[in-house]
Design an enzyme around this catalytic site. Structure first.
Site, PDB file in Angstrom:
ATOM      1  CG  ASP A  46       3.143  -5.136  -3.730  1.00  0.00           C
ATOM      2  OD1 ASP A  46       2.099  -4.733  -4.266  1.00  0.00           O
ATOM      3  OD2 ASP A  46       4.287  -4.734  -4.014  1.00  0.00           O
TER       4      ASP A  46
HETATM    5  N1  URA Z   1       4.874   0.029  -3.659  1.00  0.00           N
HETATM    6  C1  URA Z   1       5.080  -1.262  -3.947  1.00  0.00           C
HETATM    7  O1  URA Z   1       5.818  -1.595  -4.867  1.00  0.00           O
HETATM    8  N2  URA Z   1       4.458  -2.176  -3.192  1.00  0.00           N
HETATM    9  C2  URA Z   1       3.672  -1.868  -2.156  1.00  0.00           C
HETATM   10  O2  URA Z   1       3.154  -2.764  -1.496  1.00  0.00           O
HETATM   11  C3  URA Z   1       3.462  -0.508  -1.869  1.00  0.00           C
HETATM   12  C4  URA Z   1       4.073   0.426  -2.639  1.00  0.00           C
END
Ligand code: URA
Length: 241
Positions: free
Chosen positions: A107
């Site tokens: 993310d």
């Molecule tokens: N899980 C998440 O919620 N975000 C990420 O970036 C990676 C794994």
């Protein structure tokens, strides 16, 4: 599949310039194939078997590049975006010309280990739920994470949309109002870790990926920095695929 390609494409991919610049270079007589000057940019060459020299120097051809990045917060894991900076904006042209893409997604506000490569087979294998490659995250979570959560994660948490996540290993580093944990997941659904904690009424406030399969985040890399994987790291990852 063979590796026979047009000479101008090979040289452009190797970073010798744009297709137009490379054509000019070839026309100038600077390029030799197996000891013979060629001025035809469209010559078909097998760079894995034939010796290509540019201005007398043998080029070290390689088909794939593999990078490890410590992804910083604030950039998105995509190859292009009209509004935000992407992880590729952090990469030098010397690697961009290989058409690399990120392996899996982090993310925008997640940081940590991200692999980038043009090896499509490795990319697919490392992210395929069938292979179940371990991904380890460190997280800071608002709310007390306790042994009940460990059991729920182990059994496979049902997310708010009804999806049942694969069993995950939760390790509590510090149980307090802001808990510190490590979690190992074997799939990569959208917002996976954040949604797993939401399902037990807690909120992830910091998230960092520490490892993917055999590859651990190189702590010498500052956020935004990257380096090539070593031969050994590549072989270890390939053995998982
Ligand atoms: N899980 C998440 O919620 N975000 C990420 O970036 C990676 C794994």
């Amino acid at each position: 599949m063979g590796t026979i390609q047009r000479l101008d494409k090979i040289l452009a991919n190797m970073g010798f310039g744009s297709r137009k610049e490379v054509k000019k270079l070839i026309k100038s007589g600077a390029v030799q194939i197996d000891g013979n000057i060629t001025t035809d940019a469209e010559s078909k060459v097998d760079p894995e078997k034939q010796a290509i020299k540019v201005n007398g120097t043998l080029i070290n051809y390689r088909k794939y590049v593999y990078l490890i990045m410590n992804k910083p917060q604030g950039v998105i894991t995509a190859t292009e975006d009209s509004r935000s900076s992407t992880v590729l904006d952090l990469i030098d042209e010397e690697y961009l010309c290989f058409d690399i893409s990120p392996v899996g997604r982090l993310d925008k506000n997640t940081e940590g280990l991200l692999i980038l490569t043009n090896d499509g087979e490795m990319n697919h294998s490392l992210t395929s739920p069938k292979k179940g490659v371990d991904k380890v995250y460190y997280a800071e979570v608002s709310g007390r994470v306790n042994s009940k959560d460990i059991k729920l994660f182990k059994r496979g948490i049902t997310l708010k949309d009804g999806y049942k996540a694969l069993p995950a290993d939760l390790e509590i580093i510090e149980e307090s109002d802001i808990s510190k944990i490590k979690v190992t997941v074997r799939e990569g659904k959208y917002h996976q870790v954040r949604r797993m904690f939401e399902a037990v009424s807690k909120k992830v406030i910091f998230l960092k990926r520490l490892s993917m399969g055999s590859l651990e985040l190189d702590e010498d890399l500052e956020p935004g920095e990257y380096r090539e994987l070593t031969e050994r790291e590549i072989e270890e990852l390939k053995s998982l695929c």
